[in-house]
Write an enzyme that holds these catalytic residues in place. Structure first.
Site, short mmCIF file in Angstrom:
data_model
loop_
_atom_site.label_atom_id
_atom_site.label_comp_id
_atom_site.label_asym_id
_atom_site.label_seq_id
_atom_site.Cartn_x
_atom_site.Cartn_y
_atom_site.Cartn_z
N ASN A 146 47.53 37.31 45.76
CA ASN A 146 46.59 37.25 46.77
C ASN A 146 46.32 35.63 46.89
O ASN A 146 45.26 35.34 47.28
CB ASN A 146 45.55 37.82 46.28
CG ASN A 146 44.85 37.58 44.95
OD1 ASN A 146 45.16 37.06 44.49
ND2 ASN A 146 43.94 38.86 44.70
N LYS B 51 47.40 30.58 43.14
CA LYS B 51 48.47 31.45 42.19
C LYS B 51 49.72 31.11 42.40
O LYS B 51 50.24 30.22 43.58
CB LYS B 51 47.83 32.81 42.46
CG LYS B 51 46.54 33.17 41.97
CD LYS B 51 46.25 34.81 42.07
CE LYS B 51 44.81 35.05 41.61
NZ LYS B 51 44.54 36.54 41.78
N GLU C 46 36.04 30.21 32.26
CA GLU C 46 37.44 29.70 32.86
C GLU C 46 37.64 28.40 33.18
O GLU C 46 38.76 27.71 32.81
CB GLU C 46 37.58 30.38 34.33
CG GLU C 46 37.61 31.93 34.24
CD GLU C 46 37.17 32.43 35.65
OE1 GLU C 46 37.31 32.04 36.67
OE2 GLU C 46 37.02 33.85 35.65
N TYR D 1 42.46 36.74 31.83
CA TYR D 1 42.11 37.93 32.73
C TYR D 1 41.82 39.07 31.62
O TYR D 1 41.87 40.33 31.84
CB TYR D 1 43.39 38.48 33.44
CG TYR D 1 43.25 37.99 34.67
CD1 TYR D 1 42.18 37.88 35.83
CD2 TYR D 1 44.47 37.14 35.35
CE1 TYR D 1 42.24 37.32 37.00
CE2 TYR D 1 44.52 36.57 36.64
CZ TYR D 1 43.38 36.67 37.36
OH TYR D 1 43.44 36.11 38.61
P1 IDP Z 1 39.11 39.01 42.07
O1 IDP Z 1 40.51 38.08 41.94
O2 IDP Z 1 38.84 39.25 43.42
O3 IDP Z 1 38.04 38.44 41.28
P2 IDP Z 1 39.71 40.94 40.18
O4 IDP Z 1 39.05 42.41 40.32
O5 IDP Z 1 38.82 40.18 39.19
O6 IDP Z 1 39.66 40.33 41.40
O7 IDP Z 1 41.16 41.12 39.66
C1 IDP Z 1 41.92 40.05 39.35
C2 IDP Z 1 43.28 39.88 39.78
O8 IDP Z 1 43.95 41.08 39.48
C3 IDP Z 1 43.15 39.92 41.47
O9 IDP Z 1 42.98 38.84 42.13
C4 IDP Z 1 44.53 40.68 41.98
O10 IDP Z 1 45.42 39.45 41.86
C5 IDP Z 1 44.68 41.79 40.44
N1 IDP Z 1 44.02 42.83 40.98
C6 IDP Z 1 43.12 43.56 41.10
N2 IDP Z 1 42.82 44.62 41.45
C7 IDP Z 1 44.21 45.17 41.49
C8 IDP Z 1 44.55 46.30 41.71
O11 IDP Z 1 43.96 47.45 42.05
N3 IDP Z 1 45.90 46.65 41.62
C9 IDP Z 1 46.82 45.48 41.31
N4 IDP Z 1 46.40 44.10 41.08
C10 IDP Z 1 44.99 44.10 41.05
#
Ligand code: IDP
Ligand code: MG
Length: 153
Positions: A114, A11, A128, A51
């Protein structure tokens, strides 16, 4: 065991922090194959489609702003059980549950910034990979770092 392809993304925070090599190394050392690689700056339309499942969530606008804030490195990663193994290597979404030894556990305490994405399911990986590497994509025509003057900083 099943031979699978999965979509991994370093990212914008990972690219900015110089973590592309570290992520590539971990994938290679694990014995997974990097079958394609692309540096691209996502535009908002691509990030929103990527997303789409999170569209209604409160963090969606910040997520799109983050994902379009700089170039990403997209990888087509293949191998036995590649989808589940890459998810195990990146670590969980929740910062408090990230263990050392995982990419997120070692490099990020932030919920949104992350460092890496990896497809969660076979269906996700197909969708994707098509978004980033599909035949009708024209990523090479988009400027990677439009905010920087020609000739570098
Ligand atoms: P993942 O990347 O572990 O699959 P997802 O739930 O698919 O997680 O969420 C996509 C991305 O959205 C995450 O990688 C993170 O960057 C962001 N994200 C997920 N949950 C949150 C949240 O509760 N607050 C802020 N950003 C979030
Ligand atoms: Mg996800």
């Amino acid at each position: 065991m099943k031979h699978e392809h999965t979509l991994v993304i370093v990212k914008p925070d990972g690219v900015r922090r110089g973590l592309v090599g570290a992520v590539l190394s971990r994938i290679e050392q694990k014995g997974l194959a990097i079958e394609n690689m692309l540096m691209v700056r996502m535009d908002a339309s691509l990030a929103r489609r990527f997303y789409a499942e999170h569209e209604a969530k409160p963090f969606f606008p910040a997520l799109i702003e983050f994902m379009t804030s700089g170039p990403v490195v997209a990888l087509d990663v293949a191998g036995e059980d590649a989808i589940g193994r890459m998810r195990a290597m990146i670590g969980p979404t929740d910062p408090e549950q990230r263990l050392p030894g995982t990419i997120r556990g070692d490099y990020s305490n932030h919920v949104t910034l992350n460092v890496v994405h990896a497809s969660a399911t076979l269906l996700d990986s197909e969708r994707e990979l098509d978004l980033l590497f599909g035949a009708d994509e024209q990523h090479q025509k988009r400027p990677l770092r439009p905010e920087e003057p020609p000739g570098g900083p």
